[in-house]
Design a protein around this motif. Structure first.
Motif, PDB file in Angstrom:
ATOM      1  N   THR A  13       0.831  -1.208   0.000  1.00 11.46           N
ATOM      2  CA  THR A  13       0.000   0.000   0.000  1.00 11.46           C
ATOM      3  C   THR A  13       0.863   1.254   0.000  1.00 11.46           C
ATOM      4  O   THR A  13       0.572   2.216  -0.722  1.00 11.46           O
ATOM      5  CB  THR A  13      -0.952  -0.021   1.209  1.00 11.46           C
ATOM      6  N   THR A  14       1.934   1.236   0.749  1.00 13.88           N
ATOM      7  CA  THR A  14       2.842   2.381   0.788  1.00 13.88           C
ATOM      8  C   THR A  14       3.479   2.600  -0.571  1.00 13.88           C
ATOM      9  O   THR A  14       3.543   3.742  -1.061  1.00 13.88           O
ATOM     10  CB  THR A  14       3.932   2.175   1.862  1.00 13.88           C
ATOM     11  N   CYS A  16       2.276   1.694  -3.421  1.00 13.94           N
ATOM     12  CA  CYS A  16       1.200   2.153  -4.306  1.00 13.94           C
ATOM     13  C   CYS A  16       0.986   3.655  -4.164  1.00 13.94           C
ATOM     14  O   CYS A  16       0.866   4.376  -5.162  1.00 13.94           O
ATOM     15  CB  CYS A  16      -0.078   1.374  -4.012  1.00 13.94           C
ATOM     16  N   LYS A  17       0.955   4.148  -2.935  1.00 14.93           N
ATOM     17  CA  LYS A  17       0.803   5.585  -2.705  1.00 14.93           C
ATOM     18  C   LYS A  17       1.980   6.352  -3.298  1.00 14.93           C
ATOM     19  O   LYS A  17       1.803   7.420  -3.901  1.00 14.93           O
ATOM     20  CB  LYS A  17       0.693   5.877  -1.204  1.00 14.93           C
ATOM     21  N   MET A  18       3.178   5.811  -3.153  1.00 12.26           N
ATOM     22  CA  MET A  18       4.366   6.468  -3.697  1.00 12.26           C
ATOM     23  C   MET A  18       4.318   6.493  -5.229  1.00 12.26           C
ATOM     24  O   MET A  18       4.718   7.481  -5.848  1.00 12.26           O
ATOM     25  CB  MET A  18       5.631   5.773  -3.199  1.00 12.26           C
ATOM     26  N   ASN A  20       1.567   6.603  -7.031  1.00 16.42           N
ATOM     27  CA  ASN A  20       0.586   7.643  -7.364  1.00 16.42           C
ATOM     28  C   ASN A  20       1.209   9.035  -7.245  1.00 16.42           C
ATOM     29  O   ASN A  20       0.988   9.885  -8.107  1.00 16.42           O
ATOM     30  CB  ASN A  20      -0.649   7.525  -6.475  1.00 16.42           C
ATOM     31  N   ASP A  21       1.994   9.251  -6.202  1.00 18.06           N
ATOM     32  CA  ASP A  21       2.678  10.536  -6.039  1.00 18.06           C
ATOM     33  C   ASP A  21       3.638  10.803  -7.194  1.00 18.06           C
ATOM     34  O   ASP A  21       3.836  11.941  -7.600  1.00 18.06           O
ATOM     35  CB  ASP A  21       3.449  10.596  -4.710  1.00 18.06           C
ATOM     36  N   LYS A  25      -0.553   5.578 -12.012  1.00 20.04           N
ATOM     37  CA  LYS A  25      -1.825   5.217 -11.388  1.00 20.04           C
ATOM     38  C   LYS A  25      -1.744   3.826 -10.761  1.00 20.04           C
ATOM     39  O   LYS A  25      -1.508   2.830 -11.445  1.00 20.04           O
ATOM     40  CB  LYS A  25      -2.954   5.256 -12.421  1.00 20.04           C
ATOM     41  N   CYS A  26      -1.922   3.770  -9.466  1.00 20.58           N
ATOM     42  CA  CYS A  26      -1.912   2.517  -8.713  1.00 20.58           C
ATOM     43  C   CYS A  26      -3.134   2.503  -7.802  1.00 20.58           C
ATOM     44  O   CYS A  26      -3.431   3.505  -7.157  1.00 20.58           O
ATOM     45  CB  CYS A  26      -0.621   2.404  -7.890  1.00 20.58           C
ATOM     46  N   THR A  27      -3.815   1.384  -7.785  1.00 14.41           N
ATOM     47  CA  THR A  27      -5.038   1.268  -6.996  1.00 14.41           C
ATOM     48  C   THR A  27      -4.992   0.006  -6.149  1.00 14.41           C
ATOM     49  O   THR A  27      -4.540  -1.041  -6.609  1.00 14.41           O
ATOM     50  CB  THR A  27      -6.269   1.208  -7.928  1.00 14.41           C
TER      51      THR A  27
END
Length: 150
Positions: A13-14, A16-18, A20-21, A25-27
């Protein structure tokens, strides 16, 4: 679609957020599974997800490798660090042991190999490295794969 997977606590999850930043696109698949009514309690109906067109560059989940991925990135980490993370999240000891056994046995890799050629599966061992170092590895793989596809 690139699928990031691994047992709980490996940083999916971390990462994935990185991503996106960074602009990729990661979901999280749990969000998508909820939208499609594929979650009942703690169980996810992967067949429902497979039947849907998931429009994402990258997805993450401990079960993402069971989807129709083009590539799979498996995150693994030191058992002691994983035990601490899962305990801090309230996992009971038997569930922690079950997840650690899953990593030890390589079950995620073998499930991915059932669906993909070995050269489409990447394992990133975190061990004592920082999440930033792991992110760089994941990002480099994704950028390399993007060049390969285009």
């Amino acid at each position: 679609m690139i699928c990031i997977t691994g047992i709980p606590g490996t940083g999916k999850t971390t990462i994935c957020k990185m991503l996106n930043d960074y602009g990729i696109k990661c979901t999280g698949l749990n969000k998508i599974a909820g939208e499609y009514g594929a979650i009942k309690g703690d169980t996810v109906d992967v067949d429902i997800l497979i039947s849907q067109h998931i429009n994402c560059d990258v997805v993450e989940s401990h079960y993402s490798h069971l989807l129709d991925c083009q590539y799979v990135i498996i995150l693994e980490d030191d058992e002691n660090r994983l035990r601490e993370r899962m305990a801090s999240r309230g996992y009971i000891q038997s569930k922690i042991d079950e997840n650690i056994d899953a990593q030890r046995s390589g079950i995620v890799y073998y499930e991915a190999v059932d669906r993909l050629p070995r050269n489409h599966i990447f394992i990133i061992k975190e061990d004592s490295r920082s999440i930033d170092e792991v992110f760089k590895d994941v990002l480099n793989i994704i950028l390399l794969l993007h060049k390969k596809v285009n």
